[in-house]
Design an enzyme around this catalytic site. Structure first.
Site, PDB file in Angstrom:
ATOM      1  N   GLY A  83       0.826  -1.190   0.000  1.00  0.00           N
ATOM      2  CA  GLY A  83       0.000   0.000   0.000  1.00  0.00           C
ATOM      3  C   GLY A  83       0.866   1.247   0.000  1.00  0.00           C
ATOM      4  O   GLY A  83       2.057   1.206   0.328  1.00  0.00           O
ATOM      5  N   GLY A 132       0.615  -5.133   0.863  1.00  0.00           N
ATOM      6  CA  GLY A 132      -0.620  -5.157   0.095  1.00  0.00           C
ATOM      7  C   GLY A 132      -0.504  -5.906  -1.210  1.00  0.00           C
ATOM      8  O   GLY A 132      -1.501  -6.400  -1.746  1.00  0.00           O
ATOM      9  N   GLU A 155       6.129  -5.454   7.727  1.00  0.00           N
ATOM     10  CA  GLU A 155       5.479  -4.392   8.501  1.00  0.00           C
ATOM     11  C   GLU A 155       6.138  -4.077   9.838  1.00  0.00           C
ATOM     12  O   GLU A 155       6.126  -2.921  10.285  1.00  0.00           O
ATOM     13  CB  GLU A 155       4.004  -4.748   8.721  1.00  0.00           C
ATOM     14  CG  GLU A 155       3.124  -4.600   7.497  1.00  0.00           C
ATOM     15  CD  GLU A 155       3.229  -5.752   6.521  1.00  0.00           C
ATOM     16  OE1 GLU A 155       2.607  -5.677   5.441  1.00  0.00           O
ATOM     17  OE2 GLU A 155       3.941  -6.736   6.817  1.00  0.00           O
ATOM     18  N   ASP A 163      -0.967  -7.364   7.574  1.00  0.00           N
ATOM     19  CA  ASP A 163      -2.413  -7.265   7.388  1.00  0.00           C
ATOM     20  C   ASP A 163      -2.789  -7.904   6.057  1.00  0.00           C
ATOM     21  O   ASP A 163      -2.137  -8.843   5.624  1.00  0.00           O
ATOM     22  CB  ASP A 163      -2.872  -5.808   7.497  1.00  0.00           C
ATOM     23  CG  ASP A 163      -2.310  -4.907   6.395  1.00  0.00           C
ATOM     24  OD1 ASP A 163      -1.276  -5.257   5.799  1.00  0.00           O
ATOM     25  OD2 ASP A 163      -2.904  -3.841   6.122  1.00  0.00           O
TER      26      ASP A 163
END
Length: 376
Positions: A83, A132, A155, A163
């Site tokens: 992302g 992502g 992350e 995530d």
């Protein structure tokens, strides 16, 4: 690829907007093609791109002429680096996090949709596939890696937590390999991606163009059989002994202690990597993985990840981690709390607090609505 026609949902044309140029859509024979088209940004995802991909999947799901969907990334460097974390950083630092929460809501809906898509969804995981990028590929039904693939959920190095369904994917990896990858943020190649269940087939990068072209008029299984080759060795296989023994511990502190006590130099180096990552993110990540194993379904895990991600917006380490690693690039984040010992059980539990009316709600039957449904 040459001679293909832009068609289908909101086909890009000469007057295409910036959004449309960032996600190119076209059909080739029986295939719907999605190309992430931000090569200078390593095809990083933003909110508009997520919504456009979702609209394409909606249209093609109901189009009998489209039998297969293929997602690739423009350029030579990778499918997707994740992302657009700079946008999240600015939102968390300067605003109230609403924009980031809305982005994640649609992104996680898209991840769930990809996992249950009724037509073959082929993800070409060539080059860099992180964060992502894993979410829009590793939930697909046919996942292709090459000798150039570098797959990671990095992350914890920026004060965040895996995530996009990543905690479920990693929780399902053999032994404690997923815990190792989640806590260290290490990137892996094709052989390890196959070993960890993040990919299905290895193709030489030189075969990708022919493979994608073949999908236009051949069933997926035939195209894969024609181009797939034996994968390179899985490097993590040789480290399974100390990885499983060390990461089976009940706390991050104990994992670090076991790593430092292991004779293998690679284990000691891994301990140093962990000690450089966000202490809070490490503890929340370990708790997320352990809980993901019990939650079972992807939808339940995504609901949990949404709570964790939203909580991270108001914690200091996400803004600080992105500043240190991506914006200022001084590589010297000042984590708060600064040590594992200072991160309490209550600090960790705060990340799992239910959100009430703001819950993602995928496990409550909302998973069929598609990513764009939340904004009506």
């Amino acid at each position: 690829m040459s001679g293909s026609q832009a068609s289908g949902p909101e086909a890009s044309g000469p007057q295409a907007s910036g959004v449309e140029e960032s996600v190119l859509l076209r059909t080739e024979g029986r295939v719907g093609r999605i190309t992430l088209n931000r090569p200078r940004a390593l095809n990083a995802l933003n909110h508009a791109m997520v919504r456009r991909i979702d609209r394409a999947l909606t249209a093609w799901e109901h189009d009998p002429a489209v039998e297969t969907v293929v997602i690739t990334g423009a350029g030579e460097r990778g499918l997707c680096a994740g992302g657009d974390i700079r946008v999240v950083h600015d939102d968390a630092r300067d605003a109230d996090g609403t924009a980031s929460a809305a982005f994640w809501r649609d992104e996680y809906h898209l991840n769930a949709r990809i996992a249950r898509y009724p037509k073959p969804y082929v993800a070409v995981m060539d080059g860099i596939v992180m964060g992502g990028g894993v979410g829009i590929s590793a939930h697909g039904g046919v996942r292709i890696v090459t000798e150039r693939s570098r797959v990671a959920m990095p992350e914890t190095g920026i004060g965040f937590v895996p995530d996009v369904g990543g905690t479920r994917l990693l929780a399902l990896a053999p032994g404690e390999l997923g815990t190792h990858l989640a806590l260290t943020g290490a990137s892996i190649g094709a052989g390890d991606a196959l070993l960890c269940g993040l990919a299905d087939h290895f193709l030489p990068a030189s075969s990708l163009q022919g493979f994608v072209s073949d999908l236009a008029d051949r069933p997926v299984a035939e195209a894969v059989a024609a181009h797939a080759r034996p994968a390179p060795p899985a490097e993590l296989a040789e480290r399974r002994g100390w990885i499983d023994a060390c990461y089976d511990a009940g706390s991050v502190e104990e994992i670090v202690r076991r790593l430092l006590a292991t004779d293998d130099p690679a284990a000691k180096e891994t301990a140093e990597i962990l000690l450089g990552n966000s202490p809070t993110a490490l503890k929340v990540t370990l708790a997320s993985l352990r809980r993901a194993r019990r939650l079972g379904s992807l939808e339940r895990v995504l609901d949990q990840e949404y709570r964790v991600s939203c909580a991270a917006l108001s914690a200091p380490d996400l803004v600080e981690g992105v500043r240190a690693q991506i914006i200022d690039k001084d590589r010297r984040p000042r984590w708060f709390p600064a040590t594992l010992a200072e991160v309490t059980d209550a600090d960790v539990e705060r990340f799992f607090t239910p959100l009430g009316e703001r819950e993602l709600g995928l496990s409550e039957g909302e998973s069929g609505t598609g990513a764009g449904a939340e904004e009506g």
